[in-house]
Design an enzyme around this catalytic site. Structure first.
Site, PDB file in Angstrom:
ATOM      1  N   HIS A 265       0.830  -1.205   0.000  1.00 56.56           N
ATOM      2  CA  HIS A 265       0.000   0.000   0.000  1.00 56.56           C
ATOM      3  C   HIS A 265       0.871   1.264   0.000  1.00 56.56           C
ATOM      4  O   HIS A 265       0.701   2.153  -0.841  1.00 56.56           O
ATOM      5  CB  HIS A 265      -0.906  -0.037   1.232  1.00 56.56           C
ATOM      6  CG  HIS A 265      -1.850   1.105   1.350  1.00 56.56           C
ATOM      7  ND1 HIS A 265      -3.181   1.003   1.027  1.00 56.56           N
ATOM      8  CD2 HIS A 265      -1.669   2.382   1.781  1.00 56.56           C
ATOM      9  CE1 HIS A 265      -3.771   2.171   1.235  1.00 56.56           C
ATOM     10  NE2 HIS A 265      -2.880   3.025   1.705  1.00 56.56           N
ATOM     11  N   GLU A 266       1.800   1.327   0.939  1.00 60.67           N
ATOM     12  CA  GLU A 266       2.605   2.539   1.082  1.00 60.67           C
ATOM     13  C   GLU A 266       3.588   2.711  -0.082  1.00 60.67           C
ATOM     14  O   GLU A 266       3.876   3.844  -0.493  1.00 60.67           O
ATOM     15  CB  GLU A 266       3.339   2.542   2.423  1.00 60.67           C
ATOM     16  CG  GLU A 266       2.438   2.454   3.650  1.00 60.67           C
ATOM     17  CD  GLU A 266       1.344   3.508   3.701  1.00 60.67           C
ATOM     18  OE1 GLU A 266       1.504   4.568   3.053  1.00 60.67           O
ATOM     19  OE2 GLU A 266       0.324   3.276   4.374  1.00 60.67           O
ATOM     20  N   HIS A 269       1.888   4.530  -2.790  1.00 60.17           N
ATOM     21  CA  HIS A 269       1.969   5.982  -2.602  1.00 60.17           C
ATOM     22  C   HIS A 269       3.331   6.502  -3.055  1.00 60.17           C
ATOM     23  O   HIS A 269       3.430   7.538  -3.725  1.00 60.17           O
ATOM     24  CB  HIS A 269       1.775   6.329  -1.125  1.00 60.17           C
ATOM     25  CG  HIS A 269       0.360   6.284  -0.648  1.00 60.17           C
ATOM     26  ND1 HIS A 269      -0.641   7.043  -1.202  1.00 60.17           N
ATOM     27  CD2 HIS A 269      -0.225   5.580   0.372  1.00 60.17           C
ATOM     28  CE1 HIS A 269      -1.785   6.812  -0.564  1.00 60.17           C
ATOM     29  NE2 HIS A 269      -1.553   5.930   0.388  1.00 60.17           N
ATOM     30  N   GLU A 295      -4.615   7.743  -3.109  1.00 59.77           N
ATOM     31  CA  GLU A 295      -5.111   6.478  -2.564  1.00 59.77           C
ATOM     32  C   GLU A 295      -5.422   5.474  -3.668  1.00 59.77           C
ATOM     33  O   GLU A 295      -5.326   4.266  -3.458  1.00 59.77           O
ATOM     34  CB  GLU A 295      -6.348   6.730  -1.698  1.00 59.77           C
ATOM     35  CG  GLU A 295      -6.727   5.588  -0.797  1.00 59.77           C
ATOM     36  CD  GLU A 295      -5.677   5.260   0.262  1.00 59.77           C
ATOM     37  OE1 GLU A 295      -5.728   4.152   0.816  1.00 59.77           O
ATOM     38  OE2 GLU A 295      -4.807   6.127   0.537  1.00 59.77           O
TER      39      GLU A 295
END
Length: 506
Positions: A265-266, A269, A295
């Site tokens: 997820h990160e 980003h 997101e």
């Protein structure tokens, strides 16, 4: 950049560079606060953050900057929308006009209050003690209401807060989207729950092994040692400080693989931040255009890639080598995929499955709106939270740590942020459809551990523009349509219909 730049553009770039440098320093202090700063440093850090915020605000609202922007405005308005320099001038003018509406004392006080509250939040969560954080949240909500009041023309006071994170989005638009999502997702969860229990991976998963696997995956996605680093934090996040300086954090538990998915997820980003056109560095445009678009990147890599069969055809053998057959529920890929894609209504947003995740966001959005409307007092948050979790997900909240204290956002002063998580998930589904159609053999590539084609597709159609293109235009250019929840709902309904043998989810 444009070939022929007007007089004043060099002055604008110099002024924007100072603003960007101040933001860089503030982000670095915020990263350190959540990763390395001892708890005793919170009061001094709050003062430092307030000073930086005031300095930034003073420069962001300087009359000289306004004069330069007004001089450039007619030129920028007449340029092609693709002209990067003109876009810098247009967006900078919008930022200037917004900043002028908010008093410097208010921005500094919010920075101070949120910095102090974040340290208290860590202790309150550890002790599951909402009353400890309550006065700090009351102060933050008061300050956010005052900030919203600086934009009296807004149709709803929450609009002004939402616009900071998702430019152009309104409370009414979010409500309309959530009105489509909420009933379909509630029905989906009820249908799946009636079809049988959700499988669980037995574990345990030693943290050292998870960290090793997560880093290997991160490198495969594009994490480069020279320009990235990974640390631990109470609440996982990513901070893009500058080109060549991307910080990601995670939190691992030996009980499950949520930390591995948090890294995916990160890193999503981080890939966005890394993919912005380097020419936009130190212009205040060299970052993601909105948190919803941001997101969309993290949710795409975490779920549409990270929970896919193709991805794990490559990575499952490595997981078996690290954790063993027993921990993964046997050596079969199919059983593993059932477990990591199970629908399991739970308490914690960052651990939520794809089907239940957006309902966590619906709850937070509804509570935030009520706080800003003064329809809900901060003291009533724990009870309202528990009621909402029961209604939306059918789960009972045992304590504050697993309820209202689980997220750092409100302590950080970030009211208006939460809706972007669901909006981004919607966009992720749209992007996934478009990328799959454009690349053609995407599954085959992922099964070989090859993420390059997807990464480059996203860089070309989403990342490189930074803040120079508004969020709706980013979505439309990349997918050919406006924001639309239907692809996400169709994805979830088809996925879980097949996995759980549910014949009709309508």
């Amino acid at each position: 950049m444009s070939d022929a730049l007007p007089d004043g553009f060099g002055d604008l770039r110099a002024r924007l560079a100072e603003l960007d440098d101040l933001s860089h320093a503030a982000r670095l202090l915020a990263w350190d606060q959540q990763t390395h700063m001892p708890p005793g440093g919170a009061p001094a850090r709050g003062e430092a953050m307030a000073t930086l915020e005031r300095a930034h605000h003073d420069r962001a609202t300087d009359a000289g900057l306004g004069a330069v922007l007004e001089r450039l405005a007619p030129w920028a308005a007449g340029r092609d929308p693709e002209d990067e320099a003109a876009a810098i001038a247009r967006v900078a003018l919008r930022d200037y006009e917004r900043a002028r509406r908010v008093p410097a004392d208010l921005t500094a006080e919010l920075a101070r209050a949120s910095s102090e509250a974040m340290g208290v939040w860590v202790e309150a969560k550890r002790r599951s003690d909402f009353p400890l954080l309550r006065p700090h949240l009351e102060r933050i909500v008061e300050l956010r209401r005052r900030m919203a009041a600086c934009f009296p023309e807004a149709e709803h006071p929450y609009d002004a807060l939402l616009d900071h994170y998702e430019p152009g989005m309104t409370t009414a638009q979010v409500r309309a989207v959530f009105a489509v999502l909420r009933p379909r997702l509630v029905q989906l969860i009820e249908e799946v729950a009636a079809s049988g229990s959700a499988p669980v991976l037995p574990g345990p998963f030693p943290v050292a092994g998870q960290r090793e696997l997560a880093l290997e995956m991160a490198h495969a996605l594009g994490f480069e040692q020279a320009g990235w680093r990974m640390d631990d934090a109470e609440h996982p996040f990513c901070m893009g400080l500058a080109p060549g300086d991307i910080r990601v954090t995670s939190r691992f538990s030996h009980q499950d693989l949520s930390g591995v998915f948090a890294v995916l997820h990160e890193v999503g980003h981080g890939l966005y931040e890394e993919g912005v056109d380097p020419g936009l560095a130190r212009t205040t445009m060299g970052t993601g255009v909105s948190l919803g678009i941001h997101e969309s990147q993290s949710r795409l890599w975490e779920n549409f890639v990270g929970r896919s069969r193709a991805f794990w055809e490559h990575w499952h053998p490595r997981a078996l080598a690290l954790f063993g057959d027993a921990a993964l529920g046997g050596g079969e890929l199919e059983g593993f995929l059932r477990a990591i894609n199970a629908v399991r209504p739970g308490l914690i947003r960052v651990e939520a499955d794809e089907a239940t995740y957006a309902l966590h966001i619906v709850l937070r959005f509804e509570l935030e709106v009520r706080l800003i409307e003064a329809d809900l007092a901060v003291a009533e948050l724990p009870d309202a939270w528990a009621q909402g979790m029961a209604e939306l997900l059918g789960v009972e909240v045992p304590d504050d740590a697993h309820g209202v204290l689980q997220d750092i956002h409100w302590a950080a002063g970030e009211i208006g942020y939460f809706p972007t998580y669901a909006l981004g998930t919607i966009v992720a589904a749209q992007l996934w459809l478009a990328a799959s159609a454009a690349i053609g053999d995407l599954d085959e590539r992922l099964a070989r551990g090859d993420t390059l084609a997807l990464r480059e597709w996203l860089r070309e159609r989403v990342h490189r523009f930074g803040r120079t293109i508004d969020p709706p235009d980013v979505v439309r250019r990349a997918t050919g349509s406006a924001l639309d929840p239907e692809p996400l709902l169709a994805h979830l309904e088809a996925k879980y219909r097949a996995r759980y043998g549910v014949s009709d989810l309508r």
